[in-house]
Enzyme design. Structure first.
Site, PDB file in Angstrom:
ATOM      1  N   HIS A   1       3.745  59.342  15.725  1.00  0.00           N
ATOM      2  CA  HIS A   1       4.454  57.982  15.407  1.00  0.00           C
ATOM      3  C   HIS A   1       5.924  58.320  15.280  1.00  0.00           C
ATOM      4  O   HIS A   1       6.511  57.200  15.623  1.00  0.00           O
ATOM      5  CB  HIS A   1       3.972  57.491  14.088  1.00  0.00           C
ATOM      6  N   HIS A   2       6.529  59.493  14.956  1.00  0.00           N
ATOM      7  CA  HIS A   2       7.778  59.612  14.765  1.00  0.00           C
ATOM      8  C   HIS A   2       8.524  58.460  13.840  1.00  0.00           C
ATOM      9  O   HIS A   2       9.643  58.027  13.795  1.00  0.00           O
ATOM     10  CB  HIS A   2       8.560  59.513  16.190  1.00  0.00           C
ATOM     11  N   CYS A   3       7.609  58.094  12.790  1.00  0.00           N
ATOM     12  CA  CYS A   3       8.282  57.334  11.630  1.00  0.00           C
ATOM     13  C   CYS A   3       8.619  55.631  12.489  1.00  0.00           C
ATOM     14  O   CYS A   3       9.594  55.262  12.007  1.00  0.00           O
ATOM     15  CB  CYS A   3       9.313  57.825  10.975  1.00  0.00           C
ATOM     16  N   CYS A   4       7.983  55.325  13.647  1.00  0.00           N
ATOM     17  CA  CYS A   4       8.509  54.133  14.362  1.00  0.00           C
ATOM     18  C   CYS A   4       7.147  53.377  14.771  1.00  0.00           C
ATOM     19  O   CYS A   4       7.208  52.839  15.722  1.00  0.00           O
ATOM     20  CB  CYS A   4       9.386  54.581  15.549  1.00  0.00           C
TER      21      CYS A   4
END
Length: 144
Positions: free
Chosen positions: A80-83
């Site tokens: 997700h890469h925090c997004c």
């Protein structure tokens, strides 16, 4: 320690590092964009961008890409890469991300692209009905 690191970076020159990272970023963006079925996220070609590319491949989940590339010594991130809101807005659940720094070279990018293409070819040949070895496989073996 930290002071030595800062001195080292200042000796190289932060402007030189930034310029080189931009050069590498544009090169990686160009090379990824040349691969069928790969969608690169972020600014368009020619726009300023960080030395990384988030991307998805039409036929392979990012976690599988990460695993197979890791076996070739290529480290990328997957997830997700925090997004998550951005992924949702783009219609994807996950993405892969390749990152560069001033110690990387265009040859490193070329090697990444080579292994990425091999991985995509491997997954693309799955389920084509051919017996093992009869699909024109070039000898790529994902697990040893």
């Amino acid at each position: 320690g930290l002071g030595s690191t800062v001195s080292y970076l200042n000796k190289i020159g932060l402007d030189r590092i930034e310029a080189y990272e931009h050069e590498l970023a544009h090169y990686m963006y160009k090379r990824l964009s040349e691969i069928d079925g790969v969608t690169v996220f972020g600014p368009p070609a020619g726009a300023p961008r960080a030395a990384l590319c988030a991307f998805v491949c039409q036929q392979v989940h990012p976690s599988d890409l990460s695993t197979f590339l890791d076996m070739e010594g290529v480290a990328i991130r997957a997830g997700h890469h925090c997004c998550q809101p951005l992924h949702h807005a783009l219609g994807y659940s996950h993405s892969a991300r390749a990152s560069l720094y001033f110690y990387n070279t265009k040859e490193d990018v070329d090697k990444f692209i080579e292994y990425l293409q091999q991985t995509l070819d491997f997954f693309g040949n799955m389920g084509d009905g051919d017996e093992l070895g009869e699909s024109g496989d070039d000898g790529f073996v994902p697990f040893i």
